[in-house]
Write an enzyme that holds these catalytic residues in place. Sequence first.
Site, PDB file in Angstrom:
ATOM      1  N   GLY A  13       0.832  -1.221   0.000  1.00 45.94           N
ATOM      2  CA  GLY A  13       0.000   0.000   0.000  1.00 45.94           C
ATOM      3  C   GLY A  13       0.855   1.253   0.000  1.00 45.94           C
ATOM      4  O   GLY A  13       0.452   2.293   0.530  1.00 45.94           O
ATOM      5  N   GLY A  16      -0.331   4.839  -1.019  1.00 48.20           N
ATOM      6  CA  GLY A  16      -1.441   5.431  -0.279  1.00 48.20           C
ATOM      7  C   GLY A  16      -1.023   6.600   0.607  1.00 48.20           C
ATOM      8  O   GLY A  16       0.125   7.052   0.582  1.00 48.20           O
ATOM      9  N   GLN A  17      -2.003   7.074   1.386  1.00 44.86           N
ATOM     10  CA  GLN A  17      -1.770   8.281   2.203  1.00 44.86           C
ATOM     11  C   GLN A  17      -0.606   8.095   3.177  1.00 44.86           C
ATOM     12  O   GLN A  17       0.268   8.950   3.274  1.00 44.86           O
ATOM     13  CB  GLN A  17      -3.048   8.638   2.983  1.00 44.86           C
ATOM     14  CG  GLN A  17      -2.939   9.991   3.676  1.00 44.86           C
ATOM     15  CD  GLN A  17      -4.032  10.240   4.720  1.00 44.86           C
ATOM     16  OE1 GLN A  17      -4.855   9.368   5.004  1.00 44.86           O
ATOM     17  NE2 GLN A  17      -4.030  11.421   5.301  1.00 44.86           N
ATOM     18  N   ARG A  41      -2.814  -0.526  -7.937  1.00 49.02           N
ATOM     19  CA  ARG A  41      -3.319  -0.019  -9.221  1.00 49.02           C
ATOM     20  C   ARG A  41      -2.947   1.428  -9.468  1.00 49.02           C
ATOM     21  O   ARG A  41      -2.761   1.840 -10.609  1.00 49.02           O
ATOM     22  CB  ARG A  41      -4.835  -0.186  -9.280  1.00 49.02           C
ATOM     23  CG  ARG A  41      -5.198  -1.663  -9.334  1.00 49.02           C
ATOM     24  CD  ARG A  41      -6.583  -1.874  -9.886  1.00 49.02           C
ATOM     25  NE  ARG A  41      -6.812  -3.286 -10.082  1.00 49.02           N
ATOM     26  CZ  ARG A  41      -7.853  -3.950  -9.623  1.00 49.02           C
ATOM     27  NH1 ARG A  41      -8.801  -3.320  -8.963  1.00 49.02           N
ATOM     28  NH2 ARG A  41      -7.980  -5.239  -9.843  1.00 49.02           N
ATOM     29  N   ASP A  58      -0.475  -7.495  -5.462  1.00 54.72           N
ATOM     30  CA  ASP A  58      -1.874  -7.603  -5.020  1.00 54.72           C
ATOM     31  C   ASP A  58      -1.837  -8.478  -3.770  1.00 54.72           C
ATOM     32  O   ASP A  58      -1.607  -9.693  -3.864  1.00 54.72           O
ATOM     33  CB  ASP A  58      -2.731  -8.247  -6.120  1.00 54.72           C
ATOM     34  CG  ASP A  58      -4.176  -8.443  -5.680  1.00 54.72           C
ATOM     35  OD1 ASP A  58      -4.480  -8.288  -4.477  1.00 54.72           O
ATOM     36  OD2 ASP A  58      -5.009  -8.750  -6.545  1.00 54.72           O
ATOM     37  N   TYR A 148     -15.337  -2.329   7.492  1.00 53.54           N
ATOM     38  CA  TYR A 148     -13.944  -1.933   7.751  1.00 53.54           C
ATOM     39  C   TYR A 148     -13.576  -2.212   9.211  1.00 53.54           C
ATOM     40  O   TYR A 148     -12.540  -2.821   9.496  1.00 53.54           O
ATOM     41  CB  TYR A 148     -13.805  -0.449   7.420  1.00 53.54           C
ATOM     42  CG  TYR A 148     -12.467   0.177   7.757  1.00 53.54           C
ATOM     43  CD1 TYR A 148     -11.306  -0.202   7.102  1.00 53.54           C
ATOM     44  CD2 TYR A 148     -12.389   1.187   8.717  1.00 53.54           C
ATOM     45  CE1 TYR A 148     -10.092   0.412   7.394  1.00 53.54           C
ATOM     46  CE2 TYR A 148     -11.183   1.807   9.008  1.00 53.54           C
ATOM     47  CZ  TYR A 148     -10.032   1.422   8.354  1.00 53.54           C
ATOM     48  OH  TYR A 148      -8.834   2.025   8.639  1.00 53.54           O
ATOM     49  N   LYS A 152     -10.882  -4.757  10.930  1.00 47.97           N
ATOM     50  CA  LYS A 152      -9.801  -4.273  11.809  1.00 47.97           C
ATOM     51  C   LYS A 152      -9.781  -5.043  13.131  1.00 47.97           C
ATOM     52  O   LYS A 152      -8.712  -5.365  13.648  1.00 47.97           O
ATOM     53  CB  LYS A 152      -9.934  -2.759  12.034  1.00 47.97           C
ATOM     54  CG  LYS A 152      -9.561  -1.941  10.810  1.00 47.97           C
ATOM     55  CD  LYS A 152      -8.073  -2.101  10.489  1.00 47.97           C
ATOM     56  CE  LYS A 152      -7.685  -1.543   9.147  1.00 47.97           C
ATOM     57  NZ  LYS A 152      -6.298  -1.833   8.769  1.00 47.97           N
TER      58      LYS A 152
HETATM   59  P1  NAD Z   1      -4.915   4.382   1.484  1.00 48.19           P
HETATM   60  O1  NAD Z   1      -6.266   4.025   1.002  1.00 48.19           O
HETATM   61  O2  NAD Z   1      -4.437   5.759   1.251  1.00 48.19           O
HETATM   62  O3  NAD Z   1      -3.834   3.379   0.893  1.00 48.19           O
HETATM   63  C1  NAD Z   1      -4.067   1.992   0.855  1.00 48.19           C
HETATM   64  C2  NAD Z   1      -3.405   1.450  -0.400  1.00 48.19           C
HETATM   65  O4  NAD Z   1      -3.716   0.056  -0.501  1.00 48.19           O
HETATM   66  C3  NAD Z   1      -3.871   2.114  -1.685  1.00 48.19           C
HETATM   67  O5  NAD Z   1      -2.796   2.753  -2.324  1.00 48.19           O
HETATM   68  C4  NAD Z   1      -4.426   0.964  -2.521  1.00 48.19           C
HETATM   69  O6  NAD Z   1      -4.067   1.047  -3.881  1.00 48.19           O
HETATM   70  C5  NAD Z   1      -3.759  -0.241  -1.879  1.00 48.19           C
HETATM   71  N1  NAD Z   1      -4.499  -1.482  -2.130  1.00 48.19           N
HETATM   72  C6  NAD Z   1      -5.844  -1.674  -2.209  1.00 48.19           C
HETATM   73  N2  NAD Z   1      -6.098  -2.957  -2.525  1.00 48.19           N
HETATM   74  C7  NAD Z   1      -4.909  -3.593  -2.638  1.00 48.19           C
HETATM   75  C8  NAD Z   1      -4.523  -4.923  -2.929  1.00 48.19           C
HETATM   76  N3  NAD Z   1      -5.415  -5.887  -3.206  1.00 48.19           N
HETATM   77  N4  NAD Z   1      -3.200  -5.209  -2.947  1.00 48.19           N
HETATM   78  C9  NAD Z   1      -2.275  -4.256  -2.690  1.00 48.19           C
HETATM   79  N5  NAD Z   1      -2.576  -2.977  -2.420  1.00 48.19           N
HETATM   80  C10 NAD Z   1      -3.888  -2.659  -2.386  1.00 48.19           C
HETATM   81  O7  NAD Z   1      -4.853   4.003   3.035  1.00 48.19           O
HETATM   82  P2  NAD Z   1      -3.936   4.633   4.184  1.00 48.19           P
HETATM   83  O8  NAD Z   1      -4.672   5.763   4.754  1.00 48.19           O
HETATM   84  O9  NAD Z   1      -2.549   4.831   3.706  1.00 48.19           O
HETATM   85  O10 NAD Z   1      -4.015   3.445   5.249  1.00 48.19           O
HETATM   86  C11 NAD Z   1      -2.985   2.500   5.443  1.00 48.19           C
HETATM   87  C12 NAD Z   1      -3.367   1.621   6.629  1.00 48.19           C
HETATM   88  O11 NAD Z   1      -3.561   2.441   7.789  1.00 48.19           O
HETATM   89  C13 NAD Z   1      -4.671   0.847   6.440  1.00 48.19           C
HETATM   90  O12 NAD Z   1      -4.571  -0.393   7.084  1.00 48.19           O
HETATM   91  C14 NAD Z   1      -5.690   1.696   7.176  1.00 48.19           C
HETATM   92  O13 NAD Z   1      -6.758   0.936   7.632  1.00 48.19           O
HETATM   93  C15 NAD Z   1      -4.839   2.226   8.320  1.00 48.19           C
HETATM   94  N6  NAD Z   1      -5.402   3.455   8.902  1.00 48.19           N
HETATM   95  C16 NAD Z   1      -5.359   4.619   8.206  1.00 48.19           C
HETATM   96  C17 NAD Z   1      -5.901   5.771   8.776  1.00 48.19           C
HETATM   97  C18 NAD Z   1      -5.893   7.089   8.056  1.00 48.19           C
HETATM   98  O14 NAD Z   1      -6.516   8.051   8.548  1.00 48.19           O
HETATM   99  N7  NAD Z   1      -5.210   7.216   6.917  1.00 48.19           N
HETATM  100  C19 NAD Z   1      -6.470   5.713  10.045  1.00 48.19           C
HETATM  101  C20 NAD Z   1      -6.536   4.483  10.695  1.00 48.19           C
HETATM  102  C21 NAD Z   1      -5.961   3.363  10.129  1.00 48.19           C
HETATM  103  C1  AKB Z   2     -11.164   6.048   7.914  1.00 43.86           C
HETATM  104  O1  AKB Z   2     -11.803   7.112   8.102  1.00 43.86           O
HETATM  105  O2  AKB Z   2     -11.636   5.036   7.400  1.00 43.86           O
HETATM  106  C2  AKB Z   2      -9.739   6.004   8.402  1.00 43.86           C
HETATM  107  C3  AKB Z   2      -9.680   5.452   9.777  1.00 43.86           C
HETATM  108  C4  AKB Z   2      -9.884   6.336  10.940  1.00 43.86           C
HETATM  109  O3  AKB Z   2      -9.475   4.274   9.945  1.00 43.86           O
HETATM  110  N1  AKB Z   2      -9.184   7.319   8.306  1.00 43.86           N
END
Ligand code: NAD
Ligand code: AKB
Length: 327
Positions: A13, A16-17, A41, A58, A148, A152
């Site tokens: 990932g 991602g963010q 993707r 993936d 979701y 988790k």
């Molecule tokens: P994001 O959606 O920005 O990035 C997730 C990435 O996973 C994406 O780039 C997507 O392309 C990739 N992805 C989706 N399906 C896939 C697959 N089958 N194989 C490989 N990659 C795949 O999410 P994020 O915000 O960077 O979150 C990362 C982790 O942190 C996640 O587990 C999320 O639950 C957790 N999290 C994030 C936040 C937040 O506020 N950003 C808060 C709590 C928890």
């Molecule tokens: C979401 O809003 O889904 C995420 C999280 C708090 O897990 N930013």
Amino acid sequence: MLPKAMTRMLVTGAVGQIGSELTMALRERYGHENVVAAGHRTLPGPTLRDSGPYETVDVSRRDTLEAVIEKYQIDTIFHLAAILSAVGEQKPHLCWDVNINGLYNVLEVAREREMTRIFCPSSIAVFGCNTPCENTPQDTILGPATMYGVTKVTGELLCNYYHKRFGVDVRGVRYPGLISSETLPGGGTTDYAVAIYYEAVANQRYTCFVRENTVLPMMYMPDAIKATIDLMEADLPRLKHHADYNLAAMSFSAGELAAEIKKHIPDFEVEYKPDFRQAIADTWPRTIDDSTAREEWGWRPAYDLAAMTTDMLDKLTARHLRGDLYR
Ligand code: NAD
Ligand code: AKB
């Protein structure tokens, strides 16, 4: 016996963010060639693509994951690939497949290869309507209301099981909503707290999809990156928990966030039009007790709402002036 070292790392990932910033922080700290970014993707930006190894994985297909692990002799995985809460409610089957089968593949490969360490983040989404919503304790009622959140909770249980049953050193935090200036979030409920800054800079207007009085726990990305690395570098014997640490930095309402931005951009206007994400936000806590993380591995955040807002607006304004705010 000396603890095993983290030498060759994979970030799933990575586009991602969190991944786009965590990968760069890990490359700075452990060497660019030692941190493999795995996207899916979405195409990576040039900084991520050109600063170290980049692959496509993936996670729900074990063969693609294993091929990259074998190619680079990976011993540590930061497993960030996931489907977040809002997209997860629209595509619950995909959410289960990526978040559960993807994690299972990661844990199985880690077990078979006796890897050094795995990071798998959880979320405040593990909590639900019956959870105490103020100062939510470390060990409390969970009961999530979203697919979701269900993935988790299951993920936390699975990670803790793999640690206890097979000795896999898997660690994780329950991140609150994360706010950042590099990569837009990928479909969560807390995305409004990022979008509001972008729209304040670009248009001085924002239509917010939760009510003005909605309070949620939030954190600035530099603190989230620091927490991740600090937990992964903590001595294992100090950790009484593993994949489910509560983590907090600040809590504010959407209205308080808008008011803080208005101090910098006086013409900024916000309209509130709640959509389906309001119902998700209403099941999450307002404030979090993270004293266990503070005691067990020394967690302490640096940014509050005022400091984060100054930094976010500085960074986004610079990007806007360069013409690449929404690159
Ligand atoms: P994001 O959606 O920005 O990035 C997730 C990435 O996973 C994406 O780039 C997507 O392309 C990739 N992805 C989706 N399906 C896939 C697959 N089958 N194989 C490989 N990659 C795949 O999410 P994020 O915000 O960077 O979150 C990362 C982790 O942190 C996640 O587990 C999320 O639950 C957790 N999290 C994030 C936040 C937040 O506020 N950003 C808060 C709590 C928890
Ligand atoms: C979401 O809003 O889904 C995420 C999280 C708090 O897990 N930013």
